[in-house]
Motif scaffolding. Structure first.
Motif, PDB file in Angstrom:
ATOM      1  N   LYS A 176      18.180  38.212  56.499  1.00 38.42           N
ATOM      2  CA  LYS A 176      17.742  38.304  55.106  1.00 38.42           C
ATOM      3  C   LYS A 176      18.804  37.717  54.174  1.00 38.42           C
ATOM      4  CE  LYS A 176      14.923  42.503  55.203  1.00 38.42           C
ATOM      5  NZ  LYS A 176      14.895  43.904  54.751  1.00 38.42           N
ATOM      6  N   GLY A 177      20.056  37.928  54.532  1.00 39.60           N
ATOM      7  CA  GLY A 177      21.155  37.453  53.693  1.00 39.60           C
ATOM      8  C   GLY A 177      21.352  35.947  53.726  1.00 39.60           C
ATOM      9  N   GLU A 197      19.107  42.367  58.663  1.00 42.51           N
ATOM     10  CA  GLU A 197      19.806  42.291  57.380  1.00 42.51           C
ATOM     11  C   GLU A 197      20.632  41.013  57.270  1.00 42.51           C
ATOM     12  OE1 GLU A 197      19.254  44.247  54.726  1.00 42.51           O
ATOM     13  OE2 GLU A 197      17.737  45.142  56.029  1.00 42.51           O
ATOM     14  N   VAL A 251      18.628  46.305  63.308  1.00 44.43           N
ATOM     15  CA  VAL A 251      18.705  46.428  61.847  1.00 44.43           C
ATOM     16  C   VAL A 251      19.788  45.502  61.306  1.00 44.43           C
ATOM     17  CG1 VAL A 251      19.308  47.998  59.955  1.00 44.43           C
ATOM     18  CG2 VAL A 251      17.766  48.767  61.766  1.00 44.43           C
TER      19      VAL A 251
END
Length: 80
Positions: free
Chosen positions: A40-41, A37, A33
């Motif tokens: 994605k950032g 994330e 996870v």
């Protein structure tokens, strides 16, 4: 894993090797996870780099993240 096996000796027979393996797998989900994330950032920053711009690619490129031969999530373009 070996360090955990040494520590389990302090607990007697209440923890077995399968328990340790289960704990490790539970923790790997958290790291997965975190990695998703993180990606994605930074994906927009990556898309804007000169080296990415120079790459030969299809117009409708999509970038996915996930485990090999498992579920994936599209991170580019952003789903609406």
């Amino acid at each position: 894993m070996e360090e955990l096996k040494e520590k389990k000796k302090e607990c007697g027979k209440s923890i077995n090797d399968m328990d340790i393996e289960s704990m490790i797998f539970d923790e790997t989900d958290k790291y997965h996870v975190l990695a998703v994330e993180f990606l994605k950032g930074i994906i927009e920053k990556f898309i804007g780099t000169p080296s990415y711009e120079k790459m030969k690619k299809a117009e409708d490129i999509r970038i996915f993240v996930g485990e090999y031969m498992d579920e994936t999530e599209m991170i580019y373009p952003e789903e609406k």
